[in-house]
Design a protein around this motif. Structure first.
Motif, PDB file in Angstrom:
ATOM      1  N   ARG A   1      -1.686  36.682  19.209  1.00 15.89           N
ATOM      2  CA  ARG A   1      -2.641  36.128  18.265  1.00 15.89           C
ATOM      3  C   ARG A   1      -3.972  35.919  18.977  1.00 15.89           C
ATOM      4  N   ASP A   2      -5.003  35.652  18.201  1.00 14.17           N
ATOM      5  CA  ASP A   2      -6.349  35.575  18.775  1.00 14.17           C
ATOM      6  C   ASP A   2      -6.411  34.625  19.964  1.00 14.17           C
ATOM      7  N   MET A   3      -5.921  33.413  19.780  1.00 15.19           N
ATOM      8  CA  MET A   3      -6.040  32.424  20.850  1.00 15.19           C
ATOM      9  C   MET A   3      -5.112  32.746  22.016  1.00 15.19           C
ATOM     10  N   ASP A   4      -3.971  33.388  21.739  1.00 14.05           N
ATOM     11  CA  ASP A   4      -3.094  33.812  22.842  1.00 14.05           C
ATOM     12  C   ASP A   4      -3.830  34.790  23.741  1.00 14.05           C
ATOM     13  N   ALA A   5      -4.528  35.755  23.112  1.00  9.99           N
ATOM     14  CA  ALA A   5      -5.258  36.741  23.894  1.00  9.99           C
ATOM     15  C   ALA A   5      -6.444  36.115  24.621  1.00  9.99           C
ATOM     16  N   ILE A   6      -7.194  35.276  23.907  1.00  8.34           N
ATOM     17  CA  ILE A   6      -8.393  34.667  24.508  1.00  8.34           C
ATOM     18  C   ILE A   6      -8.022  33.755  25.672  1.00  8.34           C
ATOM     19  N   MET A   7      -6.978  32.978  25.512  1.00  8.32           N
ATOM     20  CA  MET A   7      -6.597  32.009  26.535  1.00  8.32           C
ATOM     21  C   MET A   7      -5.624  32.579  27.576  1.00  8.32           C
ATOM     22  N   GLY A   8      -5.137  33.799  27.358  1.00 10.61           N
ATOM     23  CA  GLY A   8      -4.221  34.390  28.324  1.00 10.61           C
ATOM     24  C   GLY A   8      -2.917  33.624  28.443  1.00 10.61           C
ATOM     25  N   ARG A   9      -2.300  33.333  27.328  1.00 12.70           N
ATOM     26  CA  ARG A   9      -1.080  32.520  27.330  1.00 12.70           C
ATOM     27  C   ARG A   9       0.156  33.391  27.592  1.00 12.70           C
ATOM     28  N   ASP A  10       0.240  33.885  28.809  1.00 14.99           N
ATOM     29  CA  ASP A  10       1.360  34.758  29.163  1.00 14.99           C
ATOM     30  C   ASP A  10       2.700  34.025  29.126  1.00 14.99           C
ATOM     31  N   ASP A  11       2.658  32.711  29.322  1.00 14.25           N
ATOM     32  CA  ASP A  11       3.912  31.963  29.310  1.00 14.25           C
ATOM     33  C   ASP A  11       4.606  32.053  27.955  1.00 14.25           C
ATOM     34  N   LYS A  12       3.841  32.131  26.876  1.00 17.48           N
ATOM     35  CA  LYS A  12       4.429  32.266  25.549  1.00 17.48           C
ATOM     36  C   LYS A  12       5.125  33.619  25.407  1.00 17.48           C
ATOM     37  N   LEU A  13       4.484  34.666  25.921  1.00 18.38           N
ATOM     38  CA  LEU A  13       5.083  35.996  25.863  1.00 18.38           C
ATOM     39  C   LEU A  13       6.374  36.038  26.676  1.00 18.38           C
ATOM     40  N   ILE A  14       6.361  35.462  27.853  1.00 19.43           N
ATOM     41  CA  ILE A  14       7.550  35.481  28.705  1.00 19.43           C
ATOM     42  C   ILE A  14       8.694  34.702  28.058  1.00 19.43           C
ATOM     43  N   GLU A  15       8.384  33.615  27.370  1.00 21.44           N
ATOM     44  CA  GLU A  15       9.433  32.859  26.685  1.00 21.44           C
ATOM     45  C   GLU A  15      10.051  33.694  25.564  1.00 21.44           C
ATOM     46  N   LYS A  16       9.223  34.459  24.851  1.00 20.56           N
ATOM     47  CA  LYS A  16       9.752  35.357  23.820  1.00 20.56           C
ATOM     48  C   LYS A  16      10.692  36.384  24.444  1.00 20.56           C
ATOM     49  N   VAL A  17      10.283  36.926  25.582  1.00 18.50           N
ATOM     50  CA  VAL A  17      11.090  37.930  26.269  1.00 18.50           C
ATOM     51  C   VAL A  17      12.423  37.323  26.707  1.00 18.50           C
ATOM     52  N   ARG A  18      12.368  36.114  27.250  1.00 17.47           N
ATOM     53  CA  ARG A  18      13.593  35.461  27.724  1.00 17.47           C
ATOM     54  C   ARG A  18      14.573  35.250  26.580  1.00 17.47           C
ATOM     55  N   LEU A  19      14.071  34.778  25.450  1.00 20.04           N
ATOM     56  CA  LEU A  19      14.947  34.534  24.308  1.00 20.04           C
ATOM     57  C   LEU A  19      15.532  35.838  23.768  1.00 20.04           C
ATOM     58  N   ALA A  20      14.715  36.878  23.749  1.00 25.37           N
ATOM     59  CA  ALA A  20      15.212  38.171  23.265  1.00 25.37           C
ATOM     60  C   ALA A  20      16.289  38.729  24.185  1.00 25.37           C
ATOM     61  N   CYS A  21      16.135  38.512  25.487  1.00 27.86           N
ATOM     62  CA  CYS A  21      17.133  38.995  26.444  1.00 27.86           C
ATOM     63  C   CYS A  21      18.495  38.352  26.220  1.00 27.86           C
ATOM     64  N   GLU A  22      18.511  37.142  25.724  1.00 29.19           N
ATOM     65  CA  GLU A  22      19.779  36.475  25.448  1.00 29.19           C
ATOM     66  C   GLU A  22      20.507  37.122  24.276  1.00 29.19           C
ATOM     67  N   GLU A  23      19.749  37.844  23.438  1.00 30.55           N
ATOM     68  CA  GLU A  23      20.339  38.463  22.255  1.00 30.55           C
ATOM     69  C   GLU A  23      20.787  39.898  22.513  1.00 30.55           C
ATOM     70  N   ILE A  24      20.003  40.687  23.279  1.00 26.69           N
ATOM     71  CA  ILE A  24      20.277  42.129  23.367  1.00 26.69           C
ATOM     72  C   ILE A  24      20.762  42.584  24.737  1.00 26.69           C
ATOM     73  N   GLU A  25      20.635  41.777  25.774  1.00 26.02           N
ATOM     74  CA  GLU A  25      21.103  42.087  27.110  1.00 26.02           C
ATOM     75  C   GLU A  25      20.610  43.456  27.615  1.00 26.02           C
ATOM     76  N   PRO A  26      19.311  43.629  27.790  1.00 26.84           N
ATOM     77  CA  PRO A  26      18.785  44.904  28.279  1.00 26.84           C
ATOM     78  C   PRO A  26      19.031  45.075  29.776  1.00 26.84           C
ATOM     79  N   GLN A  27      18.856  46.317  30.275  1.00 25.39           N
ATOM     80  CA  GLN A  27      19.020  46.593  31.700  1.00 25.39           C
ATOM     81  C   GLN A  27      17.753  46.282  32.493  1.00 25.39           C
ATOM     82  N   PHE A  28      16.606  46.327  31.836  1.00 23.78           N
ATOM     83  CA  PHE A  28      15.344  46.013  32.489  1.00 23.78           C
ATOM     84  C   PHE A  28      14.320  45.710  31.405  1.00 23.78           C
ATOM     85  N   ILE A  29      13.152  45.273  31.826  1.00 22.33           N
ATOM     86  CA  ILE A  29      12.055  44.966  30.903  1.00 22.33           C
ATOM     87  C   ILE A  29      10.865  45.847  31.255  1.00 22.33           C
TER      88      ILE A  29
END
Length: 350
Positions: free
Chosen positions: A64-92
């Motif tokens: 979202r606009d403020m995510d990009a402007i503020m560089g909120r990478d922690d939010k993206l990483i949290e999304k990735v972590r939660l998704a990994c619990e669902e699909i169990e990928p081999q890598f990211i």
């Protein structure tokens, strides 16, 4: 005028090339965008979604606009972590788009954060959506080799690897014919680099680069794993393709072949070996690596360059994707279909 298109469709961009390489490997592919680039990749530039129904975990970062402007990478990483619990990928794998390119996203930091949060290997492809598919695909293959193949050694079995084999250049049927042609030449097995173990446990005695996007990885594997490579296509595959094209040509035709440079150059050689006597020129809108071209071959960056080259070339026959025909309303020669999905988004010959 730079970027002006009156007839030709937009070609598959570097983001799509990277996603095509990563699609079958069992990883979580994260398109770092607000949603639009991921939609284009899944809806237009990836035929396996529709044709094969094969599963692949492709996500949009949903910036979202403020995510990009503020560089909120922690939010993206949290999304990735939660998704990994669902699909169990081999890598990211993170794939860049114009937004992270503009704000200067630190991909190395992003991969470190992802590794720490998930415990999985992570790679990044710094594509920006402004280049073409072969640039992004080449970066993705190279990133995979650096992350998983470095330090490995070459195999000694009768396996040959195909680098650059994606549906953006070759249809599913062409892929099968390529593998059959190599087995006819005596190879016991064909590695398409479509499994993660193809990188972590390389078993190829030699690699064959079938499109320019495979060349950076081929060079890396030759240097770090001792796997030699060649650029080209197997004879049996070329003979069938050349015979099909030759059936629509006169022996003295002045031919222009437009495709990715490896296939175009290989088809030219096969046509000559089959008895074509007229001049044959190759051209491409994509990369033209050193050693793959002949004097007179061309690289087009703009639609009007293509039109001017054809107008001044005295060609009597053109071989290329059918969508290119629209840009040549005054061309009076034969136009033979050689579909290129990265150009038109279809494998249809009509």
């Amino acid at each position: 005028m730079k970027g002006l298109r009156l007839y030709l469709p937009p070609f598959a961009p570097d983001t799509s090339g990277a996603a095509a390489v990563l699609y079958p490997l069992g990883g979580m592919v994260v398109i770092v965008d607000a949603g639009g680039c991921a939609g284009n990749i899944c809806g237009f530039d990836e035929p396996r979604w529709q044709e094969e129904g094969a599963k692949s975990a492709v996500f949009s970062a949903g910036l979202r606009d403020m995510d990009a402007i503020m560089g909120r990478d922690d939010k993206l990483i949290e999304k990735v972590r939660l998704a990994c619990e669902e699909i169990e990928p081999q890598f990211i794998a993170f794939i860049g788009t114009p937004v992270p390119a503009v704000i200067g996203t630190d991909y190395r930091a992003l991969t470190r954060m992802a590794k720490k949060a998930t415990g999985l290997p992570a790679i990044a492809v710094d594509s920006d959506g402004t280049k073409l598919y072969d640039a992004g695909g080449g970066k993705a293959l190279l990133a995979l080799c650096r992350a998983f193949a470095k330090g490995q050694t070459a195999g000694h079995c009768g396996t040959i690897g195909l680098l650059g084999l994606t549906p953006l250049d070759f249809s599913a049927g062409e892929r099968d014919r390529l593998a059959d042609a190599l087995r006819e030449e005596g190879w016991s097995a064909v590695c398409c680099y479509d499994r993660l173990t193809d990188f972590t446990q390389p078993c190829c005695r030699k690699n064959l680069v079938v499109s320019p996007l495979g060349l950076p990885a081929a060079r890396f594997l030759a240097e770090h794993c001792g796997i030699p490579y060649e650029i080209g296509l197997p004879g049996a595959f070329l003979n069938d393709l050349a015979a099909k094209i030759a059936s629509g040509l006169a022996k003295e035709d002045h031919v222009l072949i437009i495709h990715q440079q490896v296939l175009a150059g290989a088809l030219r050689r096969a046509l000559r070996q089959g008895g074509h006597h007229g001049p044959i020129t190759c051209a491409t809108f994509f990369e033209q690596p050193a050693g793959t071209s002949e004097p007179g071959d061309a690289v087009f960056r703009e639609e009007d360059e293509f039109q001017a080259f054809v107008a001044g070339g005295r060609f009597t026959a053109i071989v290329g994707d059918p969508s290119l025909r629209r840009a040549l309303p005054s061309f009076g020669g034969r136009f033979l279909a050689l579909p290129h999905f990265a150009v038109s988004g279809t494998t249809s010959a009509s």
